[in-house]
Motif scaffolding. Structure first.
Motif, PDB file in Angstrom:
ATOM      1  N   GLY A  63      20.496  11.965  -9.132  1.00 52.76           N
ATOM      2  CA  GLY A  63      21.565  12.444  -8.259  1.00 52.76           C
ATOM      3  C   GLY A  63      21.033  12.848  -6.898  1.00 52.76           C
ATOM      4  N   LEU A  64      19.919  13.579  -6.913  1.00 49.55           N
ATOM      5  CA  LEU A  64      19.358  14.053  -5.651  1.00 49.55           C
ATOM      6  C   LEU A  64      18.983  12.893  -4.748  1.00 49.55           C
ATOM      7  N   PHE A  65      18.323  11.896  -5.341  1.00 52.20           N
ATOM      8  CA  PHE A  65      17.981  10.734  -4.535  1.00 52.20           C
ATOM      9  C   PHE A  65      19.220  10.046  -3.992  1.00 52.20           C
ATOM     10  N   GLY A  66      20.254   9.989  -4.833  1.00 52.25           N
ATOM     11  CA  GLY A  66      21.492   9.393  -4.362  1.00 52.25           C
ATOM     12  C   GLY A  66      22.029  10.125  -3.140  1.00 52.25           C
ATOM     13  N   THR A  67      22.034  11.453  -3.241  1.00 54.43           N
ATOM     14  CA  THR A  67      22.523  12.239  -2.100  1.00 54.43           C
ATOM     15  C   THR A  67      21.672  12.000  -0.870  1.00 54.43           C
ATOM     16  N   PHE A  68      20.349  12.025  -1.065  1.00 56.65           N
ATOM     17  CA  PHE A  68      19.465  11.765   0.082  1.00 56.65           C
ATOM     18  C   PHE A  68      19.785  10.421   0.714  1.00 56.65           C
ATOM     19  N   PHE A  69      19.991   9.439  -0.150  1.00 58.83           N
ATOM     20  CA  PHE A  69      20.275   8.110   0.357  1.00 58.83           C
ATOM     21  C   PHE A  69      21.531   8.112   1.219  1.00 58.83           C
ATOM     22  N   TYR A  70      22.600   8.709   0.673  1.00 63.43           N
ATOM     23  CA  TYR A  70      23.849   8.710   1.440  1.00 63.43           C
ATOM     24  C   TYR A  70      23.684   9.444   2.758  1.00 63.43           C
ATOM     25  N   VAL A  71      22.979  10.586   2.703  1.00 66.47           N
ATOM     26  CA  VAL A  71      22.789  11.335   3.946  1.00 66.47           C
ATOM     27  C   VAL A  71      21.971  10.516   4.934  1.00 66.47           C
ATOM     28  N   ALA A  72      20.886   9.906   4.424  1.00 71.06           N
ATOM     29  CA  ALA A  72      20.015   9.143   5.317  1.00 71.06           C
ATOM     30  C   ALA A  72      20.760   7.997   5.982  1.00 71.06           C
ATOM     31  N   ALA A 137      26.868 -10.068  -1.267  1.00 74.09           N
ATOM     32  CA  ALA A 137      27.329 -10.932  -2.345  1.00 74.09           C
ATOM     33  C   ALA A 137      26.957 -10.387  -3.713  1.00 74.09           C
ATOM     34  N   GLY A 138      25.779  -9.750  -3.785  1.00 69.16           N
ATOM     35  CA  GLY A 138      25.315  -9.353  -5.106  1.00 69.16           C
ATOM     36  C   GLY A 138      25.934  -8.082  -5.652  1.00 69.16           C
ATOM     37  N   PHE A 139      26.682  -7.354  -4.802  1.00 69.89           N
ATOM     38  CA  PHE A 139      27.135  -6.032  -5.227  1.00 69.89           C
ATOM     39  C   PHE A 139      28.478  -6.067  -5.914  1.00 69.89           C
ATOM     40  N   ARG A 140      28.658  -5.120  -6.806  1.00 73.48           N
ATOM     41  CA  ARG A 140      29.956  -5.000  -7.459  1.00 73.48           C
ATOM     42  C   ARG A 140      30.965  -4.393  -6.486  1.00 73.48           C
ATOM     43  N   ARG A 141      32.188  -4.735  -6.736  1.00 75.04           N
ATOM     44  CA  ARG A 141      33.256  -4.264  -5.852  1.00 75.04           C
ATOM     45  C   ARG A 141      33.278  -2.734  -5.768  1.00 75.04           C
ATOM     46  N   GLY A 142      33.080  -2.103  -6.923  1.00 73.11           N
ATOM     47  CA  GLY A 142      33.127  -0.641  -6.954  1.00 73.11           C
ATOM     48  C   GLY A 142      32.052  -0.028  -6.077  1.00 73.11           C
ATOM     49  N   ASP A 143      30.847  -0.610  -6.142  1.00 77.05           N
ATOM     50  CA  ASP A 143      29.754  -0.068  -5.348  1.00 77.05           C
ATOM     51  C   ASP A 143      30.024  -0.215  -3.865  1.00 77.05           C
ATOM     52  N   ILE A 144      30.568  -1.369  -3.505  1.00 80.57           N
ATOM     53  CA  ILE A 144      30.879  -1.569  -2.089  1.00 80.57           C
ATOM     54  C   ILE A 144      31.898  -0.531  -1.642  1.00 80.57           C
ATOM     55  N   ALA A 145      32.867  -0.283  -2.503  1.00 77.18           N
ATOM     56  CA  ALA A 145      33.879   0.712  -2.141  1.00 77.18           C
ATOM     57  C   ALA A 145      33.235   2.065  -1.890  1.00 77.18           C
ATOM     58  N   VAL A 146      32.289   2.438  -2.740  1.00 73.96           N
ATOM     59  CA  VAL A 146      31.615   3.718  -2.543  1.00 73.96           C
ATOM     60  C   VAL A 146      30.863   3.719  -1.219  1.00 73.96           C
ATOM     61  N   GLY A 147      30.195   2.600  -0.920  1.00 68.65           N
ATOM     62  CA  GLY A 147      29.483   2.514   0.344  1.00 68.65           C
ATOM     63  C   GLY A 147      30.420   2.712   1.526  1.00 68.65           C
ATOM     64  N   ILE A 148      31.564   2.047   1.444  1.00 73.54           N
ATOM     65  CA  ILE A 148      32.523   2.192   2.538  1.00 73.54           C
ATOM     66  C   ILE A 148      33.026   3.627   2.610  1.00 73.54           C
ATOM     67  N   ALA A 149      33.197   4.238   1.454  1.00 73.66           N
ATOM     68  CA  ALA A 149      33.634   5.636   1.446  1.00 73.66           C
ATOM     69  C   ALA A 149      32.592   6.518   2.120  1.00 73.66           C
ATOM     70  N   ALA A 150      31.311   6.225   1.845  1.00 74.66           N
ATOM     71  CA  ALA A 150      30.251   6.998   2.491  1.00 74.66           C
ATOM     72  C   ALA A 150      30.349   6.842   4.001  1.00 74.66           C
ATOM     73  N   ILE A 151      30.587   5.618   4.440  1.00 69.39           N
ATOM     74  CA  ILE A 151      30.743   5.388   5.872  1.00 69.39           C
ATOM     75  C   ILE A 151      31.941   6.160   6.399  1.00 69.39           C
ATOM     76  N   PHE A 211      25.650  18.693  10.879  1.00 67.38           N
ATOM     77  CA  PHE A 211      24.852  17.973   9.892  1.00 67.38           C
ATOM     78  C   PHE A 211      24.957  18.642   8.537  1.00 67.38           C
ATOM     79  N   ALA A 212      24.953  19.975   8.560  1.00 67.03           N
ATOM     80  CA  ALA A 212      25.079  20.693   7.288  1.00 67.03           C
ATOM     81  C   ALA A 212      26.404  20.325   6.611  1.00 67.03           C
ATOM     82  N   VAL A 213      27.456  20.216   7.409  1.00 69.41           N
ATOM     83  CA  VAL A 213      28.747  19.854   6.844  1.00 69.41           C
ATOM     84  C   VAL A 213      28.704  18.459   6.252  1.00 69.41           C
ATOM     85  N   LEU A 214      28.031  17.555   6.944  1.00 67.15           N
ATOM     86  CA  LEU A 214      27.941  16.189   6.450  1.00 67.15           C
ATOM     87  C   LEU A 214      27.264  16.161   5.085  1.00 67.15           C
TER      88      LEU A 214
END
Lengths: 289, 319, 241
Positions: A63-72, A137-151, A211-214
């Motif tokens: 989870g932590l790495f996931g959060t770091f990734f999204y923040v980064a 192309a290789g990603f699942r639809r759900g994952d792409i949606a999450v990526g867009i949500a992060a954006i 940034f803290a809010v983000l």
């Protein structure tokens, strides 16, 4: 440059003062109290329990790495977007200022959760199909949606940052732009050497908070099953009863999660203050919006 | 040819505006087309169900108001606690030294009584300090952790210790929101009370007001006018944050629809209705708040409030 | 050296400059006086093209400068300007303020620029303050740095827009001294000011402007003691107490 100067530059304000040290001591004491006194007493649980960490550890780290990734990914994006939107907002060219104002008002006025839901539902429809095929192309639809949500979260933050940068731009006295022109500097030179250095210095303090809010907002992705700290911790809760483990562990989990976020936000705001001090020049104080 | 160019240059403003408008409208139309496009907007669905969704969003308003009022109580008490005056360590050491000197000069008087006084004042200041820091800590934690985590914390608490209420999503939500807004309001109250604390009480006492009268006639009126603008902004922020209630399954209507009718096809309409209603309320609230602010603001005096999302309401005392 | 012919300027409905014509010879220091709103600042800003006149011609050294073929940056290198609010770059030290134009506009190598900046700061009496930031300097010191900054570009002429109006009284003298010395050295100057002492001492000619027109021009003696026009007389009597 020889230093035959009778005047010395003033020292920048110290980063580590007595108060900071006292605060840190207090925080350590409080944390230790919480971990070893409060939690065991109320919830009959000790954070030292290795069994707990054996099971939760996996979830936590993922989870932590996931959060770091999204923040980064979203943080730089939000700064760039915010900067250009802020710049556009102060422009006299309406082709820039009007769309920018619309952007800022829309993304500031809507709560991040709504933006995330919108992105998860409609995000993939908004991205043109050829781009999807080529890059994702290789990603699942759900994952792409999450990526867009992060954006989307990044865009929400960028709207606030745009306002911060806008105030930064507007706090540079117009007269200095005149002076730059009067010296013969070209408009882009004036921007680069006179306006931007000051905008940057003025915008730093509020940016740290943004940034803290983000960082905190990335937790919203847990709502749509993103891979980040809160989501993973929730997953743990799913398996607790199944394996006959004490459900009180939930509290330990949330305490650890809360603590993590606290440390993250605290370090970001302090870290930016370091940057502030490095670039500090007398006469450029923080702006108030 | 040159005339043409001059004509364009003079009318540049209008071209600019027209192009900007075209850009915006074009982008919006394009997005609409992408999302709805060939399907066509299901207006019938909207007219049929909008009351449903209106009710759902109004639940949010209801929850927000309750949480806000609760937060008011929490915020005021914590904020007030945080203004407890604690002498700094240096000043205390200084007064200790003075004490010591006095003691050496004046040998009379009970030694143990003096020692008791020292211990008591240490205790008194110490307690005030701890209380104040706990208040600070509370605010720092609320501000430093995501609302989502706070909500989950609250619902975990209910699931384990109060399972009979665990299914009342709205109760959990209101409590979590109340504590959250309490933290932010504590900051507002603290700044408001501290701004007035400074010279005003002394000036009032100098005129002859008793402490209580000073409070009533000098501090409170000013403090009120200082805190109302940021508080109203906080209310709007809280309303926006109340969207998390959706996540808790509070809006029965939506859960019902999700289960029975499914979302296929009408997702956009549903989303559009909810967003429009939500925006409508937010915009109305903003106007009300602005009118409020205009009435209460003292020009030149105010709490500098950074207009950032609720995550970082910094209320700095400004004069 | 500087010649201005029939300059007109409107700001929306406001007719700020109504046909201004005058000239400045090389080495002359002329002072422009007049009530506020008369268009003095606007006139000054037209000369270095910070403001574009609606019509009329401006000549610097014989070159017609408000012409679409001439680059504004070039014009501004010929004519330096000192502002009422100093407009020093807050994030740069005094010496950095002076070297910015040298390194970025004149592409001078850094050490050369620093050398030159040091000389200029010494000339205005601020050698010791080269590493100070504007916020650490008094108003008079800031304005002197601003003068050094403008002089660094080796302009053919200098424009001063009410240079002492924003200063506390104790600092006015030091700035006027620098300007007087400059005039003595033969710099062509156009100064908008209310400082009559400076006008009497250093100006070769004084122009009185009112409501967008030059009402009268002449020597200090003429304008202050024997004004020909009624408006000149009433203005002068108000400021010469």
């Amino acid at each position: 440059m020889e230093a035959t100067v009778a005047f010395r530059r003033r020292e920048p304000p110290k980063l580590v003062t007595v108060i900071t040290v006292v605060h840190l001591i207090e925080m350590t004491v409080a944390t230790l109290l919480m971990a070893f006194v409060v939690l065991p007493m109320i919830f009959h649980f000790s954070l030292l329990s290795s069994q707990f960490w054996q099971i939760y550890g996996r979830f936590y780290v993922t989870g932590l790495f996931g959060t770091f990734f999204y923040v980064a990914v979203t943080l730089p994006l939000s700064v760039v977007l915010g900067f250009f939107m802020g710049w556009a907002r102060v422009s006299r060219i309406r082709i820039f200022s009007w769309p920018a104002s619309l952007y800022v008002n829309v993304f500031r006025g809507l709560p991040p959760l709504i933006l995330v839901i919108f992105a998860s539902l409609f995000g993939t429809s908004l991205v043109p199909q050829p781009i999807l095929d080529r890059f994702f192309a290789g990603f699942r639809r759900g994952d792409i949606a999450v990526g867009i949500a992060a954006i989307a979260i990044g865009m929400h933050s960028s709207a606030y940052q745009a306002e911060i940068f806008r105030a930064g731009f507007q706090s540079v006295p117009k007269g200095q732009v005149d002076a730059a022109q009067a010296l013969g500097l070209r408009p882009w030179q004036g921007m680069r050497h006179v306006v931007l250095p000051q905008t940057f210095r003025l915008s730093l303090p509020p940016l740290g908070n943004e940034f803290a809010v983000l960082i905190k907002d990335t937790s919203i992705l847990a709502g749509i099953a993103g891979t980040e700290l809160v989501a993973k911790s929730r997953d743990l809760l799913g398996i607790l009863p199944a394996n006959g483990l004490p459900i009180v562990w939930i509290f330990a989990v949330w305490t650890v999660v809360a603590f993590t976020y606290f440390v993250l936000t605290y370090s970001v705001t302090r870290g930016l203050r370091l940057l502030e001090q490095k670039f500090h020049t007398p006469g450029l104080e923080a702006i108030s919006l | 040819m040159a005339d043409w160019i001059r004509f364009l240059r003079e009318r540049w403003q209008y071209f600019d505006a027209a192009l900007a408008l075209a850009l915006i409208v074009g982008a919006l139309v394009y997005i609409y087309d992408l999302l709805v496009g060939s399907r066509g907007l299901d207006v019938a669905y909207i007219t049929r169900n909008y009351t449903l969704y209106l009710h759902a969003v109004l639940t949010n308003v209801y929850a927000t108001t309750i949480a806000f009022l609760a937060g008011l109580a929490i915020g005021f008490s914590v904020g007030w606690l945080r203004t407890a005056r604690t002498a700094s360590l240096a000043k205390f050491a200084g007064s200790m030294r003075v004490e010591k000197r006095e003691r050496q000069e004046d040998a009379s008087g009970s030694e143990s009584a003096r020692r008791l006084m020292v211990v008591l004042s240490l205790l008194w200041f110490g307690t005030k300090y701890v209380i104040r820091r706990i208040g600070d800590g509370f605010v720092e934690i609320i501000r430093g952790t995501p609302l989502y985590v706070q909500i989950l914390f609250a619902s975990s608490y209910f699931i384990i210790f109060l399972p009979q209420y665990a299914s009342e999503g709205i109760l959990i939500g209101i409590i979590a929101l109340a504590i959250n807004t309490g933290g932010y309001q504590a900051e507002i109250f603290r700044a408001g009370l501290q701004t007035v604390h400074s010279g005003q009480i002394e000036a009032a006492r100098a005129i002859g007001f008793s402490r209580l009268k000073a409070m009533r006639y000098v501090v409170l009126p000013q403090a009120l006018r200082l805190i109302i603008p940021p508080l109203t902004n906080e209310y709007i922020g809280l309303f926006k944050a109340s969207t998390f209630l959706f996540v808790l399954g509070v809006q029965d209507e939506i859960s019902y629809l999700a289960q029975h009718e499914g979302f296929a096809g009408d997702v956009f309409e549903i989303f559009a209705i909810v967003t429009v209603i939500f925006l409508g309320i937010t915009v109305t609230l903003s106007f009300v708040v602005q009118a409020f602010e205009r009435r209460f603001r003292i020009p030149g005096l105010g709490i500098e409030q950074v207009t950032l999302p609720r995550g970082v309401r910094i209320a700095r005392a400004g004069g | 050296m500087i010649r201005v012919e029939e300059i007109e300027k409107h700001f929306g409905a406001l007719h700020v400059l109504r046909g201004i014509t005058f000239h400045v010879e090389k080495g002359e220091a002329i002072v422009i006086i007049g009530p506020s709103g008369s268009g003095k600042s606007t006139l000054l800003r037209c000369i270095n093209l910070l403001v574009e006149p609606d019509s009329g011609k401006i000549f610097i050294d014989g070159v017609h400068v408000n012409h679409h073929g001439i680059r504004h940056e070039w014009v501004r290198q010929q004519v330096g300007m000192v502002f009422q609010s100093f407009n020093l770059f807050t994030h740069l030290t005094a010496i950095e303020n002076v070297t910015l134009g040298l390194t970025r506009v004149k592409s001078m190598p850094r050490d050369q620029a620093i050398e030159k900046a040091r000389r200029l700061l010494a000339r205005v009496g601020l050698a010791a303050k080269e590493n100070a930031y504007p916020a650490e300097l008094s108003g008079g010191q800031q304005q002197r740095v601003a003068i050094a900054r403008a002089l660094a570009m080796d302009p053919k002429a200098m424009l001063f827009d009410e240079p002492t109006s924003a200063l506390d009284p104790e600092y006015i003298r030091e700035v006027l001294d620098v300007m007087t010395a400059l005039a003595r050295e033969g710099m062509t100057m156009i100064v908008v000011t209310h400082e009559m002492g400076f006008a009497s001492n250093a100006a070769s000619r004084i122009l009185f402007m009112d409501a967008g027109k030059i009402v009268e021009e002449g020597s200090a003696e003429q304008i202050f003691h024997h004004p020909k026009e009624e408006r000149t007389r009433s203005f002068v009597s108000k400021i010469l107490r």
